[in-house]
Motif scaffolding. Structure first.
Motif, PDB file in Angstrom:
ATOM      1  N   PHE A 106       0.945  -1.301   0.056  1.00 26.39           N
ATOM      2  CA  PHE A 106       0.123   0.129   0.137  1.00 26.39           C
ATOM      3  C   PHE A 106       0.677   1.295  -0.119  1.00 26.39           C
ATOM      4  N   THR A 107       2.001   1.182   0.431  1.00 22.02           N
ATOM      5  CA  THR A 107       2.808   2.494   0.287  1.00 22.02           C
ATOM      6  C   THR A 107       3.849   2.555  -0.929  1.00 22.02           C
ATOM      7  N   ARG A 108       3.589   1.446  -1.877  1.00 15.77           N
ATOM      8  CA  ARG A 108       4.220   1.634  -3.098  1.00 15.77           C
ATOM      9  C   ARG A 108       3.620   2.460  -4.104  1.00 15.77           C
ATOM     10  N   GLU A 109       4.258   3.091  -5.072  1.00 17.70           N
ATOM     11  CA  GLU A 109       3.710   3.722  -6.088  1.00 17.70           C
ATOM     12  C   GLU A 109       4.362   3.098  -7.366  1.00 17.70           C
ATOM     13  N   ASP A 110       5.058   2.188  -7.554  1.00 15.28           N
ATOM     14  CA  ASP A 110       5.657   1.669  -8.780  1.00 15.28           C
ATOM     15  C   ASP A 110       4.752   0.893  -9.554  1.00 15.28           C
ATOM     16  N   ASN A 111       5.089   0.415 -10.633  1.00  9.52           N
ATOM     17  CA  ASN A 111       4.345  -0.589 -11.348  1.00  9.52           C
ATOM     18  C   ASN A 111       4.673  -2.191 -11.573  1.00  9.52           C
ATOM     19  N   GLU A 112       5.531  -2.418 -10.183  1.00 14.55           N
ATOM     20  CA  GLU A 112       5.769  -3.693 -10.200  1.00 14.55           C
ATOM     21  C   GLU A 112       5.216  -4.642  -9.367  1.00 14.55           C
ATOM     22  N   ALA A 147       1.019 -13.886   5.750  1.00 13.31           N
ATOM     23  CA  ALA A 147       1.556 -12.778   6.686  1.00 13.31           C
ATOM     24  C   ALA A 147       3.084 -12.196   6.283  1.00 13.31           C
ATOM     25  N   MET A 148       3.726 -13.470   5.831  1.00 14.80           N
ATOM     26  CA  MET A 148       5.256 -13.115   5.348  1.00 14.80           C
ATOM     27  C   MET A 148       5.105 -12.712   4.163  1.00 14.80           C
ATOM     28  N   GLY A 149       4.216 -13.374   3.301  1.00 15.65           N
ATOM     29  CA  GLY A 149       4.170 -12.884   1.823  1.00 15.65           C
ATOM     30  C   GLY A 149       3.740 -11.221   1.734  1.00 15.65           C
ATOM     31  N   ARG A 150       2.679 -10.957   2.456  1.00 18.66           N
ATOM     32  CA  ARG A 150       2.460  -9.501   2.628  1.00 18.66           C
ATOM     33  C   ARG A 150       3.638  -8.685   3.236  1.00 18.66           C
ATOM     34  N   GLY A 151       4.387  -9.206   4.025  1.00 19.04           N
ATOM     35  CA  GLY A 151       5.592  -8.436   4.437  1.00 19.04           C
ATOM     36  C   GLY A 151       6.508  -8.146   3.389  1.00 19.04           C
ATOM     37  N   LEU A 152       6.875  -9.224   2.502  1.00 13.86           N
ATOM     38  CA  LEU A 152       7.610  -9.212   1.503  1.00 13.86           C
ATOM     39  C   LEU A 152       7.075  -8.262   0.381  1.00 13.86           C
ATOM     40  N   MET A 153       5.729  -7.907   0.287  1.00 10.59           N
ATOM     41  CA  MET A 153       5.465  -7.410  -0.708  1.00 10.59           C
ATOM     42  C   MET A 153       5.719  -5.730  -0.435  1.00 10.59           C
ATOM     43  N   ALA A 154       6.161  -5.469   0.765  1.00  2.80           N
ATOM     44  CA  ALA A 154       6.594  -4.109   0.960  1.00  2.80           C
ATOM     45  C   ALA A 154       8.274  -3.900   0.502  1.00  2.80           C
ATOM     46  N   ARG A 155       8.796  -4.849   0.042  1.00  6.42           N
ATOM     47  CA  ARG A 155      10.252  -4.985  -0.435  1.00  6.42           C
ATOM     48  C   ARG A 155      10.919  -4.480   0.709  1.00  6.42           C
TER      49      ARG A 155
END
Length: 237
Positions: A106-112, A147-155
């Protein structure tokens, strides 16, 4: 030697009049998997909450990537790459697996973002199979994966994992530790808080032992695993 991404110096945290963390100092360098072990109530989770801005800091200093982060909110720290997967998982029960992963970005603004969801599915094939399933209908182990996958989504630059094996069946505990090792080998720096001291130390680069709000021991995992005090207190021997 790699730079310290995360530095905690003389950290003190209190709940009311109770001093839960009493001057803790440690560091996590780039590329490491550092574990923080100790009995229930030792102050491990409180330490993580203070680092990530969830719990106010009484005294001491916390530095991330060379800069003080004390007093910053969790959302600000996530943007900088300091990400925690909390104890108890905390998935969005009425949202699908895919929607939960999207929330992690949710904090990201990129297209990846979609490409990163595919990467998470590569690490957790079970999530891909059930990508449209509501998170609240999954087993505890599956929710931990999410939950771990969701954490990884924040890079994350540093991923903080709080008791990822807690409450899981033995076969799922094995799977979770395999995944933690895999995430680390893929290049993510990890701070792991875990009551399962033996399994945590087997994965770690370095370890710290907490007792009653203080770091009482630190060292290489093999040395800690063979230490009589550690074996008696945390390995049931």
């Amino acid at each position: 030697m790699a730079e310290a991404l995360l530095e905690v110096n003389d950290l003190k945290v209190a709940y009311g009049g109770i001093q839960a963390v009493k001057g803790v100092t440690f560091a996590v360098r780039a590329g490491e998997l550092v574990c923080l072990i100790g009995a229930n109530g030792a102050g491990k989770t409180t330490t993580l909450k203070a680092i990530t801005g969830v719990q106010p800091v009484g005294a001491g200093e916390i530095r991330f990537k060379g800069r003080s982060i004390k007093g910053q909110g969790p959302w600000e720290l996530v943007k900088q790459g300091l990400v925690m997967v909390p104890e108890g998982r905390g998935v969005f029960a009425r949202m699908t697996i895919t929607e939960n992963l999207q929330m992690g970005a949710f904090t990201r603004e990129d297209n990846e973002i979609e490409a990163d969801i595919d990467k998470v599915f590569g690490i957790f094939p079970r999530l891909k199979e059930r990508r449209h399933q509501l998170a609240g209908t999954m087993s505890g182990g599956e929710q931990q994966m999410l939950a771990m996958g969701r954490g990884l989504m924040a890079r994350p630059k540093v991923l903080l994992l709080d008791e990822p094996s807690m409450g899981l069946a033995p076969i799922m505990v094995d799977k979770i530790f395999e995944v933690v090792s895999d995430i680390h080998q893929r290049g993510t720096t990890i701070l792991l808080v875990e009551q399962n001291a033996s399994r945590a130390l087997q994965l770690a680069t370095r370890g710290y032992v907490m007792d009653s709000g203080e770091v009482t021991m630190t060292g290489e995992p093999k040395a800690l695993l063979s230490d009589p005090k550690v074996r008696a207190a945390y390995l049931g021997e």
